[in-house]
Design a protein around this motif. Structure first.
Motif, short mmCIF file in Angstrom:
data_model
loop_
_atom_site.label_atom_id
_atom_site.label_comp_id
_atom_site.label_asym_id
_atom_site.label_seq_id
_atom_site.Cartn_x
_atom_site.Cartn_y
_atom_site.Cartn_z
N ILE A 108 74.56 27.18 -6.53
CA ILE A 108 75.30 26.22 -5.70
C ILE A 108 76.01 25.21 -6.61
CG2 ILE A 108 75.03 24.24 -4.14
CD1 ILE A 108 72.86 25.86 -2.67
N CYS A 109 75.30 24.75 -7.63
CA CYS A 109 75.88 23.78 -8.57
C CYS A 109 77.00 24.38 -9.41
CB CYS A 109 74.80 23.19 -9.47
SG CYS A 109 73.66 22.11 -8.60
N LYS A 110 77.03 25.70 -9.51
CA LYS A 110 78.15 26.38 -10.16
C LYS A 110 79.29 26.59 -9.18
CE LYS A 110 75.65 28.95 -13.75
NZ LYS A 110 75.29 30.30 -14.26
N GLN A 111 79.12 26.05 -7.95
CA GLN A 111 80.13 26.09 -6.89
C GLN A 111 80.40 27.51 -6.42
OE1 GLN A 111 82.81 22.86 -6.87
NE2 GLN A 111 82.38 22.24 -8.97
N LYS A 112 79.33 28.31 -6.36
CA LYS A 112 79.42 29.66 -5.82
C LYS A 112 79.26 29.62 -4.30
CE LYS A 112 79.66 31.58 -9.93
NZ LYS A 112 80.95 32.13 -10.40
N SER A 113 79.96 30.52 -3.61
CA SER A 113 79.85 30.61 -2.16
C SER A 113 78.57 31.35 -1.77
CB SER A 113 81.05 31.36 -1.59
OG SER A 113 81.01 32.73 -1.96
N THR A 114 78.24 31.30 -0.49
CA THR A 114 77.05 31.99 0.02
C THR A 114 77.11 33.48 -0.32
OG1 THR A 114 76.77 30.42 1.82
CG2 THR A 114 75.74 32.57 2.12
N ILE A 115 78.26 34.08 -0.11
CA ILE A 115 78.41 35.52 -0.39
C ILE A 115 78.25 35.80 -1.88
CG2 ILE A 115 80.07 37.44 -0.38
CD1 ILE A 115 81.16 36.28 2.27
N GLU A 116 78.86 34.96 -2.71
CA GLU A 116 78.75 35.14 -4.17
C GLU A 116 77.31 34.99 -4.64
OE1 GLU A 116 83.16 33.57 -5.64
OE2 GLU A 116 81.58 32.12 -5.23
N ILE A 117 76.59 34.03 -4.08
CA ILE A 117 75.18 33.84 -4.45
C ILE A 117 74.37 35.06 -4.05
CG2 ILE A 117 73.09 32.46 -4.03
CD1 ILE A 117 74.97 30.02 -3.65
N GLY A 118 74.62 35.56 -2.84
CA GLY A 118 73.91 36.74 -2.36
C GLY A 118 74.12 37.95 -3.26
N LYS B 228 75.01 37.90 -6.42
CA LYS B 228 74.42 37.63 -7.73
C LYS B 228 72.91 37.87 -7.73
CE LYS B 228 74.52 35.66 -11.94
NZ LYS B 228 75.28 36.20 -13.08
N LEU B 229 72.24 37.47 -6.64
CA LEU B 229 70.78 37.56 -6.56
C LEU B 229 70.29 38.79 -5.78
CD1 LEU B 229 69.94 33.78 -5.90
CD2 LEU B 229 70.01 34.99 -8.09
N PHE B 230 71.23 39.60 -5.31
CA PHE B 230 70.89 40.81 -4.54
C PHE B 230 70.09 40.47 -3.28
CE2 PHE B 230 71.20 42.02 -9.04
CZ PHE B 230 72.28 42.90 -8.97
N ILE B 231 70.54 39.45 -2.56
CA ILE B 231 69.93 39.07 -1.29
C ILE B 231 71.05 38.88 -0.26
CG2 ILE B 231 67.85 38.00 -2.26
CD1 ILE B 231 69.18 35.28 -2.08
N SER B 232 70.69 38.89 1.01
CA SER B 232 71.69 38.80 2.06
C SER B 232 72.20 37.36 2.20
CB SER B 232 71.10 39.24 3.40
OG SER B 232 70.17 38.28 3.87
N PRO B 233 73.42 37.20 2.74
CA PRO B 233 73.93 35.84 2.99
C PRO B 233 73.00 35.01 3.87
CG PRO B 233 75.71 37.43 3.18
CD PRO B 233 74.44 38.22 3.03
N ARG B 234 72.36 35.67 4.84
CA ARG B 234 71.43 34.95 5.71
C ARG B 234 70.23 34.42 4.92
NH1 ARG B 234 69.44 37.17 11.51
NH2 ARG B 234 71.49 36.35 12.04
N THR B 235 69.75 35.21 3.97
CA THR B 235 68.64 34.77 3.13
C THR B 235 69.07 33.59 2.26
OG1 THR B 235 67.74 37.01 3.08
CG2 THR B 235 66.95 35.49 1.40
N VAL B 236 70.30 33.66 1.73
CA VAL B 236 70.84 32.54 0.94
C VAL B 236 70.86 31.28 1.80
CG1 VAL B 236 72.87 31.62 -0.26
CG2 VAL B 236 72.25 34.04 -0.53
N GLU B 237 71.34 31.40 3.03
CA GLU B 237 71.41 30.25 3.93
C GLU B 237 70.02 29.69 4.22
OE1 GLU B 237 73.54 31.65 7.32
OE2 GLU B 237 75.46 31.73 6.26
N GLY B 238 69.03 30.57 4.32
CA GLY B 238 67.64 30.13 4.53
C GLY B 238 67.14 29.31 3.36
N HIS B 239 67.40 29.79 2.14
CA HIS B 239 66.99 29.04 0.94
C HIS B 239 67.72 27.71 0.86
CE1 HIS B 239 64.48 32.14 -0.63
NE2 HIS B 239 65.45 33.01 -0.86
N ARG B 240 69.02 27.73 1.21
CA ARG B 240 69.81 26.50 1.17
C ARG B 240 69.28 25.48 2.17
NH1 ARG B 240 75.46 27.78 2.91
NH2 ARG B 240 74.54 27.44 4.96
N ASN B 241 68.94 25.94 3.36
CA ASN B 241 68.40 25.03 4.38
C ASN B 241 67.06 24.45 3.95
OD1 ASN B 241 70.60 25.40 6.05
ND2 ASN B 241 69.66 27.05 7.22
N ASN B 242 66.23 25.28 3.30
CA ASN B 242 64.95 24.79 2.76
C ASN B 242 65.19 23.71 1.70
OD1 ASN B 242 63.38 26.43 4.37
ND2 ASN B 242 63.20 28.06 2.83
#
Length: 221
Positions: free
Chosen positions: A168-178, A180-194
């Motif tokens: 996130i601090c590298k200014q990556k989007s939800t899709i880009e993070i997913g 990079k980490l081989f996880i779904s956008p929904r999972t990324v959003e879950g981690h972000r909300n946490n």
């Protein structure tokens, strides 16, 4: 087709405001829904039965209610609205102050139209956009004002959440993070909300500031 980004311009310099409005109106995915000449006019519009913007492009120096005070009110009462500061002032104190009160991006008025369009699209997509210069100021503001936080508890945030935060601090989007980490956008959003809950941050921009101020990430990210 890109979703339309609804914009309010708040600036007391009529010629400048109209010029920006004209430039933005030529972009297919941007709609200027209101122009305010001061902070009071802006807040009154937001409190009325009017369509809400996605982004307010905010001047700092305005009569009646300046941009800093207007940003505080919007950040408190309309937290979904993103604030991009667009001002003549590029001093570090002004930038640090605007970021502190809730601006998610900062542009100086000598920026090019392309820089403005890029910033609007980044903010609409990712929730914030800080240049390297602004990121540097966030960190230096912490040192200058000795905003010392409590020691970072390594058990407070999980290793996966930490990876997400760093991206996130590298200014990556939800899709880009997913990707990079081989996880779904929904999972990324879950981690972000946490992360938002754990750090008591109101938005993604707040997360970035929190991460820098607690030395969870560094500027060589």
């Amino acid at each position: 087709m890109k979703e339309t980004i609804k914009i309010i311009l708040a600036d007391d310099e009529v010629l400048f405001r109209k010029g920006i409005s004209f430039l933005l109106s030529r972009e297919e995915n941007i709609e200027v829904i209101f122009e305010a000449s001061d902070g009071i006019e802006l807040i009154d519009f937001l409190k009325g039965d009017n369509p809400k913007p996605d982004i307010v492009i905010m001047d700092l120096k305005m009569p009646l209610l300046n941009g800093i005070e207007a940003t505080k009110i919007i950040h408190r009462d309309f937290s979904d609205i993103k604030i991009i500061a667009l001002t003549s002032y590029d001093s570090k104190s002004f930038i640090a102050n605007m970021i502190d009160v809730g601006a998610v991006s900062y542009l100086v008025k000598n920026a090019t139209p392309q820089e403005l369009f890029a910033t609007i699209n980044e903010v609409a997509t990712k929730g914030f956009y800080y240049s390297e210069y602004v990121m540097d100021i966030i960190q230096n503001d912490l040192i200058t004002n000795k905003k010392t936080k409590c020691s970072f508890d390594t058990g407070f945030i999980t290793s996966r959440e930490l990876e997400v935060l760093q991206l996130i601090c590298k200014q990556k989007s939800t899709i880009e993070i997913g990707e990079k980490l081989f996880i779904s956008p929904r999972t990324v959003e879950g981690h972000r909300n946490n992360l938002l809950l754990k750090t008591e941050s109101k938005n993604i921009a707040g997360l970035v500031v929190y991460a820098i101020q607690n030395a969870i990430v560094s500027l060589d990210i």
